[in-house]
Write an enzyme that holds these catalytic residues in place. Structure first.
Site, mmCIF file in Angstrom:
data_model
loop_
_atom_site.group_PDB
_atom_site.id
_atom_site.type_symbol
_atom_site.label_atom_id
_atom_site.label_comp_id
_atom_site.label_asym_id
_atom_site.label_seq_id
_atom_site.Cartn_x
_atom_site.Cartn_y
_atom_site.Cartn_z
ATOM 1 N N ASP A 1 -34.326 49.888 -41.396
ATOM 2 C CA ASP A 1 -34.789 51.228 -41.713
ATOM 3 C C ASP A 1 -33.547 52.041 -42.086
ATOM 4 O OD1 ASP A 1 -36.499 53.484 -41.868
ATOM 5 O OD2 ASP A 1 -35.999 54.039 -39.817
ATOM 6 N N ASP B 1 -33.195 56.129 -42.060
ATOM 7 C CA ASP B 1 -32.956 57.320 -41.244
ATOM 8 C C ASP B 1 -32.918 56.968 -39.761
ATOM 9 O OD1 ASP B 1 -33.123 58.585 -43.651
ATOM 10 O OD2 ASP B 1 -35.103 59.441 -43.331
#
Length: 213
Positions: free
Chosen positions: A8, A10
């Site tokens: 991922d 963020d």
């Protein structure tokens, strides 16, 4: 044997939450009310339009759909303005060393993010060169916990899902990894990410030896 790692963006590679907050606060100030960091907690993991609804509720104001669409677009433009000034100093601790060790050992790397601004961030922080595939919000139709973003990453890398490990900081992301039939490592709080195979507080705790499942 692990053949690929999927990340991922963020909260895993970089922390862009502060820029979302600054953009939302700027919109609230323009509308004439305060939007605090405590208020911002309500927006985590929430879509842009739902976030706007919460912000307007906090401010006690309402608008028609067309005006709300324009407000959401304005907020996103401000967010892009902020992230366009990011640089490599904003990559989270231990990430570069771990990405480097993966590449040196022939383990493939993919991004799996719902952000539509992912490429701007990867390029500005100079980490785009580490990724063999980038699956972002422009390439998917279903949000996590749907496994689409990770399954597309595995497909693009040419790796079986069961030979992949996902690194995530959100519960929905860990669930997406599980739904994809992949291993998962939580980055953050064990209380929130308890469904992961194991949890780290930062990539300073991560090594190739820990990729044996």
């Amino acid at each position: 044997m692990v053949k690929a790692c999927l990340f991922d963006l963020d909260g895993v590679i970089v922390d862009t939450a502060k820029y979302h907050y600054l953009a939302w606060r700027r919109l609230a100030n323009e509308l004439g009310f305060e939007f605090t960091e405590e208020d911002n907690e309500r927006l985590k993991g929430v879509s842009r339009m739902k976030s706007l609804e919460i912000l307007l509720e906090i401010g006690g104001v309402s608008f028609d759909e067309e005006t709300k669409e324009a407000m959401a677009a304005k907020k996103n433009a401000w967010y892009v303005e902020y992230i366009s000034k990011m640089d490599s100093s904003e990559v989270l601790p231990g990430v570069i060393d771990f990405l480097t060790s993966l590449r040196e050992n022939g383990i493939k790397i993919s991004l799996g993010s719902v952000s539509k601004n992912a490429m701007i961030i990867l390029k500005n922080t100079d980490v785009d060169k580490y990724f063999d595939a980038v699956i972002d919000g422009t390439k998917i139709t279903h949000a996590k916990p749907d496994p689409e973003v990770f399954l597309k990453g595995a497909e693009e890398l040419g790796v079986d899902p069961k030979e992949c490990v996902v690194f995530e900081d959100a519960q929905a992301g860990i669930e997406a990894a599980i739904n994809a039939g992949m291993h998962s490592v939580g980055v953050g709080s064990p209380e929130i990410l308890g469904k992961a195979d194991f949890v780290i507080s930062s990539f300073n705790e991560m090594s190739l030896n820990r990729l044996k499942f």
